[in-house]
Design a protein around this motif. Structure first.
Motif, PDB file in Angstrom:
ATOM      1  N   GLY A 192      28.399  -0.775 -26.806  1.00  0.00           N
ATOM      2  CA  GLY A 192      29.173   0.358 -27.286  1.00  0.00           C
ATOM      3  C   GLY A 192      30.646   0.000 -27.302  1.00  0.00           C
ATOM      4  N   ALA A 193      31.510   1.010 -27.332  1.00  0.00           N
ATOM      5  CA  ALA A 193      32.950   0.763 -27.395  1.00  0.00           C
ATOM      6  C   ALA A 193      33.424  -0.059 -26.202  1.00  0.00           C
ATOM      7  CB  ALA A 193      33.701   2.093 -27.464  1.00  0.00           C
ATOM      8  N   LEU A 194      32.924   0.256 -25.002  1.00  0.00           N
ATOM      9  CA  LEU A 194      33.356  -0.462 -23.808  1.00  0.00           C
ATOM     10  C   LEU A 194      32.826  -1.893 -23.795  1.00  0.00           C
ATOM     11  CD1 LEU A 194      32.915   2.316 -21.096  1.00  0.00           C
ATOM     12  CD2 LEU A 194      35.035   1.579 -22.186  1.00  0.00           C
ATOM     13  N   GLY A 195      31.545  -2.060 -24.127  1.00  0.00           N
ATOM     14  CA  GLY A 195      30.959  -3.389 -24.126  1.00  0.00           C
ATOM     15  C   GLY A 195      31.608  -4.308 -25.139  1.00  0.00           C
ATOM     16  N   GLN A 196      31.897  -3.781 -26.321  1.00  0.00           N
ATOM     17  CA  GLN A 196      32.537  -4.603 -27.341  1.00  0.00           C
ATOM     18  C   GLN A 196      33.951  -4.998 -26.923  1.00  0.00           C
ATOM     19  OE1 GLN A 196      32.209  -3.325 -31.438  1.00  0.00           O
ATOM     20  NE2 GLN A 196      30.256  -2.302 -31.034  1.00  0.00           N
ATOM     21  N   ALA A 197      34.696  -4.043 -26.366  1.00  0.00           N
ATOM     22  CA  ALA A 197      36.070  -4.349 -25.952  1.00  0.00           C
ATOM     23  C   ALA A 197      36.084  -5.406 -24.854  1.00  0.00           C
ATOM     24  CB  ALA A 197      36.766  -3.074 -25.474  1.00  0.00           C
ATOM     25  N   CYS A 198      35.192  -5.280 -23.872  1.00  0.00           N
ATOM     26  CA  CYS A 198      35.131  -6.277 -22.798  1.00  0.00           C
ATOM     27  C   CYS A 198      34.663  -7.627 -23.331  1.00  0.00           C
ATOM     28  CB  CYS A 198      34.200  -5.792 -21.687  1.00  0.00           C
ATOM     29  SG  CYS A 198      34.834  -4.361 -20.772  1.00  0.00           S
ATOM     30  N   GLY A 199      33.708  -7.611 -24.251  1.00  0.00           N
ATOM     31  CA  GLY A 199      33.224  -8.847 -24.835  1.00  0.00           C
ATOM     32  C   GLY A 199      34.308  -9.600 -25.576  1.00  0.00           C
ATOM     33  N   HIS A 200      35.112  -8.860 -26.344  1.00  0.00           N
ATOM     34  CA  HIS A 200      36.202  -9.503 -27.073  1.00  0.00           C
ATOM     35  C   HIS A 200      37.236 -10.097 -26.112  1.00  0.00           C
ATOM     36  CE1 HIS A 200      35.233  -6.983 -30.860  1.00  0.00           C
ATOM     37  NE2 HIS A 200      34.811  -8.215 -31.030  1.00  0.00           N
ATOM     38  N   ALA A 201      37.533  -9.379 -25.027  1.00  0.00           N
ATOM     39  CA  ALA A 201      38.512  -9.887 -24.060  1.00  0.00           C
ATOM     40  C   ALA A 201      38.023 -11.170 -23.404  1.00  0.00           C
ATOM     41  CB  ALA A 201      38.801  -8.816 -23.005  1.00  0.00           C
ATOM     42  N   LEU A 202      36.757 -11.202 -23.012  1.00  0.00           N
ATOM     43  CA  LEU A 202      36.220 -12.387 -22.346  1.00  0.00           C
ATOM     44  C   LEU A 202      36.068 -13.551 -23.324  1.00  0.00           C
ATOM     45  CD1 LEU A 202      33.567 -10.660 -20.065  1.00  0.00           C
ATOM     46  CD2 LEU A 202      35.751 -11.644 -19.364  1.00  0.00           C
ATOM     47  N   ALA A 203      35.658 -13.256 -24.539  1.00  0.00           N
ATOM     48  CA  ALA A 203      35.567 -14.316 -25.545  1.00  0.00           C
ATOM     49  C   ALA A 203      36.943 -14.907 -25.819  1.00  0.00           C
ATOM     50  CB  ALA A 203      34.944 -13.771 -26.828  1.00  0.00           C
ATOM     51  N   GLY A 204      37.964 -14.045 -25.772  1.00  0.00           N
ATOM     52  CA  GLY A 204      39.326 -14.527 -25.978  1.00  0.00           C
ATOM     53  C   GLY A 204      39.790 -15.483 -24.894  1.00  0.00           C
ATOM     54  N   LEU A 205      39.183 -15.391 -23.718  1.00  0.00           N
ATOM     55  CA  LEU A 205      39.502 -16.309 -22.625  1.00  0.00           C
ATOM     56  C   LEU A 205      38.665 -17.585 -22.670  1.00  0.00           C
ATOM     57  CD1 LEU A 205      39.800 -13.729 -19.707  1.00  0.00           C
ATOM     58  CD2 LEU A 205      41.668 -15.052 -20.719  1.00  0.00           C
ATOM     59  N   GLY A 206      37.741 -17.645 -23.610  1.00  0.00           N
ATOM     60  CA  GLY A 206      36.937 -18.851 -23.778  1.00  0.00           C
ATOM     61  C   GLY A 206      35.509 -18.751 -23.301  1.00  0.00           C
ATOM     62  N   PHE A 207      35.104 -17.632 -22.682  1.00  0.00           N
ATOM     63  CA  PHE A 207      33.725 -17.493 -22.226  1.00  0.00           C
ATOM     64  C   PHE A 207      32.786 -17.350 -23.421  1.00  0.00           C
ATOM     65  CE2 PHE A 207      36.144 -15.880 -18.576  1.00  0.00           C
ATOM     66  CZ  PHE A 207      35.535 -16.554 -17.523  1.00  0.00           C
ATOM     67  N   PRO A 208      31.652 -18.034 -23.420  1.00  0.00           N
ATOM     68  CA  PRO A 208      30.626 -17.746 -24.421  1.00  0.00           C
ATOM     69  C   PRO A 208      29.980 -16.398 -24.073  1.00  0.00           C
ATOM     70  CG  PRO A 208      30.276 -19.887 -23.354  1.00  0.00           C
ATOM     71  CD  PRO A 208      31.264 -19.136 -22.529  1.00  0.00           C
ATOM     72  N   VAL A 209      30.083 -15.433 -24.954  1.00  0.00           N
ATOM     73  CA  VAL A 209      29.641 -14.073 -24.655  1.00  0.00           C
ATOM     74  C   VAL A 209      28.420 -13.717 -25.501  1.00  0.00           C
ATOM     75  CG1 VAL A 209      30.253 -11.625 -24.627  1.00  0.00           C
ATOM     76  CG2 VAL A 209      31.973 -13.355 -24.026  1.00  0.00           C
ATOM     77  N   THR A 210      27.367 -13.302 -24.820  1.00  0.00           N
ATOM     78  CA  THR A 210      26.183 -12.739 -25.469  1.00  0.00           C
ATOM     79  C   THR A 210      26.146 -11.252 -25.158  1.00  0.00           C
ATOM     80  OG1 THR A 210      24.915 -14.786 -25.298  1.00  0.00           O
ATOM     81  CG2 THR A 210      23.663 -12.752 -25.559  1.00  0.00           C
ATOM     82  N   GLY A 211      25.886 -10.457 -26.171  1.00  0.00           N
ATOM     83  CA  GLY A 211      25.765  -9.021 -25.972  1.00  0.00           C
ATOM     84  C   GLY A 211      24.377  -8.559 -26.348  1.00  0.00           C
ATOM     85  N   TRP A 212      23.855  -7.614 -25.567  1.00  0.00           N
ATOM     86  CA  TRP A 212      22.518  -7.066 -25.858  1.00  0.00           C
ATOM     87  C   TRP A 212      22.606  -5.556 -26.024  1.00  0.00           C
ATOM     88  CZ3 TRP A 212      19.494  -3.356 -23.536  1.00  0.00           C
ATOM     89  CH2 TRP A 212      18.178  -3.247 -24.000  1.00  0.00           C
ATOM     90  N   SER A 213      21.870  -5.049 -26.987  1.00  0.00           N
ATOM     91  CA  SER A 213      21.773  -3.608 -27.197  1.00  0.00           C
ATOM     92  C   SER A 213      20.327  -3.260 -27.539  1.00  0.00           C
ATOM     93  CB  SER A 213      22.715  -3.156 -28.316  1.00  0.00           C
ATOM     94  OG  SER A 213      22.491  -3.904 -29.497  1.00  0.00           O
ATOM     95  N   ARG A 214      19.999  -1.991 -27.419  1.00  0.00           N
ATOM     96  CA  ARG A 214      18.615  -1.581 -27.701  1.00  0.00           C
ATOM     97  C   ARG A 214      18.300  -1.661 -29.193  1.00  0.00           C
ATOM     98  NH1 ARG A 214      16.663   3.138 -26.768  1.00  0.00           N
ATOM     99  NH2 ARG A 214      18.604   4.314 -26.760  1.00  0.00           N
ATOM    100  N   THR A 215      19.336  -1.461 -30.031  1.00  0.00           N
ATOM    101  CA  THR A 215      19.161  -1.573 -31.470  1.00  0.00           C
ATOM    102  C   THR A 215      20.083  -2.664 -32.003  1.00  0.00           C
ATOM    103  OG1 THR A 215      20.828   0.151 -31.830  1.00  0.00           O
ATOM    104  CG2 THR A 215      18.519   0.855 -31.719  1.00  0.00           C
ATOM    105  N   GLU A 216      19.794  -3.148 -33.180  1.00  0.00           N
ATOM    106  CA  GLU A 216      20.517  -4.287 -33.733  1.00  0.00           C
ATOM    107  C   GLU A 216      21.982  -3.949 -34.020  1.00  0.00           C
ATOM    108  OE1 GLU A 216      19.962  -7.659 -37.238  1.00  0.00           O
ATOM    109  OE2 GLU A 216      18.702  -5.854 -37.219  1.00  0.00           O
ATOM    110  N   LYS A 217      22.881  -4.867 -33.617  1.00  0.00           N
ATOM    111  CA  LYS A 217      24.304  -4.726 -33.888  1.00  0.00           C
ATOM    112  C   LYS A 217      24.877  -6.086 -34.256  1.00  0.00           C
ATOM    113  CE  LYS A 217      25.332  -0.678 -31.049  1.00  0.00           C
ATOM    114  NZ  LYS A 217      26.199  -0.096 -29.997  1.00  0.00           N
ATOM    115  N   GLN A 218      25.998  -6.060 -34.965  1.00  0.00           N
ATOM    116  CA  GLN A 218      26.731  -7.278 -35.284  1.00  0.00           C
ATOM    117  C   GLN A 218      28.171  -7.091 -34.815  1.00  0.00           C
ATOM    118  OE1 GLN A 218      25.353 -10.054 -36.553  1.00  0.00           O
ATOM    119  NE2 GLN A 218      23.345  -9.042 -36.638  1.00  0.00           N
TER     120      GLN A 218
END
Length: 311
Positions: free
Chosen positions: A144-170
Motif C-alpha cells: 500500500g502507500a506505506l509499503g511502497q514509500a518504505c520500499g522506495h526509500a530502502l531501494a534508494g539505499l541500495g537494498f534489493p527490495v521485494t514486495g508482496w501483496s495479495r493482489t498483483e501490483k507493479q
C-alpha cells in the motif's frame, strides 16, 4: 453554508487538533463549525478515532463521511451501524514520512549490527563487517502507500527490495510478487522482513510456524504493521531455535504490551511502543479538510475504504 464537523476522538486529542483543523478548513475555503458535541442529526462529517466514545453511527443521518484519524480501520470497518463512506488516513507529509524513517532507521540498525556496539560497552573490542546493502535482500509484505514509500526509500539505499501483496501490483524499483506462490518466494529471500499489511481475516497470523520456516536462516523481522499479523508463540519458537535472529516489534495484539509478556525480556526482541507512524495533527488536518472540500464539491473522497477488503 456552514459545514458541521464533529470531532469524535478521546478528549485529550481535542487540544492537539482544534487549531490545526480550523486552520486547514480556513485555508481550504471551508466555512466549518468544528465541535466535540453536536445533535447527531446536524452533523455533516465526523473526524473519527476508533477508540472514541462514538460507536453507534445510526443517529448521524445527515453525515456524508467518517474521516478516520488512523491509517488502520480494522477496529471500525466491521461496525454494522456505519453506513456512511469511511476514509482512512493517508498522510504522506506526516504519517507516511514517519513510517519511512522508522523502517529505514531500524533496517539500517539490524543490517549494520548496531546492537552489538550499543549494548556491548564492556571493554571488548568487537569487530564486525556487515555486507553492503546490495547484498542484503529485504522483503516487504504489503504494498500500500506505506509499503511502497518504505520500499522506495530502502531501494534508494541500495537494498534489493521485494514486495508482496495479495493482489498483483507493479511498483517501479521493487520486485513485486503476489498470491500464495509469490508469498513463499518473497519469504525465501528475506534476510530482513518488514510487515506493513493491514489486519484483515486474510492477513491475521500470516507469519506463523509454516511461513516463518520459509525465511532464510538468521532472518530478521520488523513489524510496524499490526500485531495480529504475527503468531506470537511461533515467533518466540523461531527466535529460540535461532532460525530468526532478531525481531523489532512496534505493534502488538494487546497494547500497551502487558508487562509480563515474554517479548519484553527476550534478548532477541526489541519493543517500541507503537510509534512507527503516528498521526500528526498539522499534516493530517490538511488531509481531513481536503476530503470535506471534496464531499461538498461532489467529488470522490480520497482513501475511501473498501468494506469487502477491510481497508
Amino acid at each position: 453554508m456552514t459545514v458541521n464537523v464533529l470531532f469524535a476522538a478521546r478528549a485529550e486529542k481535542w487540544e492537539d487538533y482544534e487549531t490545526p483543523l480550523n486552520a486547514a478548513f480556513e485555508k481550504a475555503g471551508i466555512d466549518a463549525d468544528l465541535r466535540t458535541e453536536f445533535p447527531p442529526e446536524e452533523v455533516d462529517y465526523i473526524v473519527y478515532a476508533p477508540n472514541s466514545w462514538l460507536q453507534d453511527f445510526t443517529p448521524y443521518t445527515r453525515c456524508k463521511a467518517v474521516l478516520n484519524l488512523w491509517a488502520g480501520v480494522e477496529n471500525v470497518v466491521g461496525n454494522e451501524t456505519l453506513t456512511q463512506p469511511l476514509c482512512r488516513m493517508v498522510d504522506e507529509a506526516g504519517l507516511t514520512q514517519g513510517m519511512v524513517e522508522w523502517v529505514t532507521g531500524h533496517t539500517l540498525r539490524l543490517h549494520l549490527g548496531m546492537d552489538m556496539h550499543i549494548n556491548g560497552q564492556d571493554g571488548k573490542w568487537r569487530t564486525y563487517s556487515p555486507p553492503v546493502a546490495q547484498e542484503r535482500p529485504v522483503t516487504i509484505l504489503g504494498l500500500g502507500a506505506l509499503g511502497q514509500a518504505c520500499g522506495h526509500a530502502l531501494a534508494g539505499l541500495g537494498f534489493p527490495v521485494t514486495g508482496w501483496s495479495r493482489t498483483e501490483k507493479q511498483v517501479e524499483g521493487i520486485t513485486c510478487l503476489y498470491g500464495d506462490d509469490g508469498l513463499k518466494q518473497a519469504l525465501s529471500t528475506a534476510q530482513i522482513l518488514i510487515l506493513l499489511l493491514p489486519h484483515t481475516a486474510q492477513t491475521e497470523n500470516i507469519l506463523n510456524a509454516d511461513t516463518l520456516a520459509m525465511l532464510p536462516e538468521g532472518a530478521m523481522i520488523l513489524n510496524p504493521g499490526r500485531g495480529a499479523l504475527i503468531e506470537d508463540t511461533a515467533l518466540l519458537a523461531a527466535l529460540e531455535s535461532g532460525h530468526v535472529a532478531q525481531a523489532t516489534l512496534d505493534t502488538f495484539r494487546q497494547e500497551p504490551l502487558p508487562v509480563m509478556h515474554p517479548f519484553w525480556a527476550h534478548e532477541k526482541v526489541t519493543v517500541t511502543p507503537h510509534i512507527a507512524a503516528t498521526t500528526r495533527p498539522e499534516t493530517a488536518a490538511a488531509v481531513i479538510a481536503e476530503n470535506v472540500r471534496r464531499g461538498e464539491a461532489g467529488e470522490p473522497f480520497l482513501h475511501q475504504v473498501d468494506r469487502t477488503a477491510g481497508y
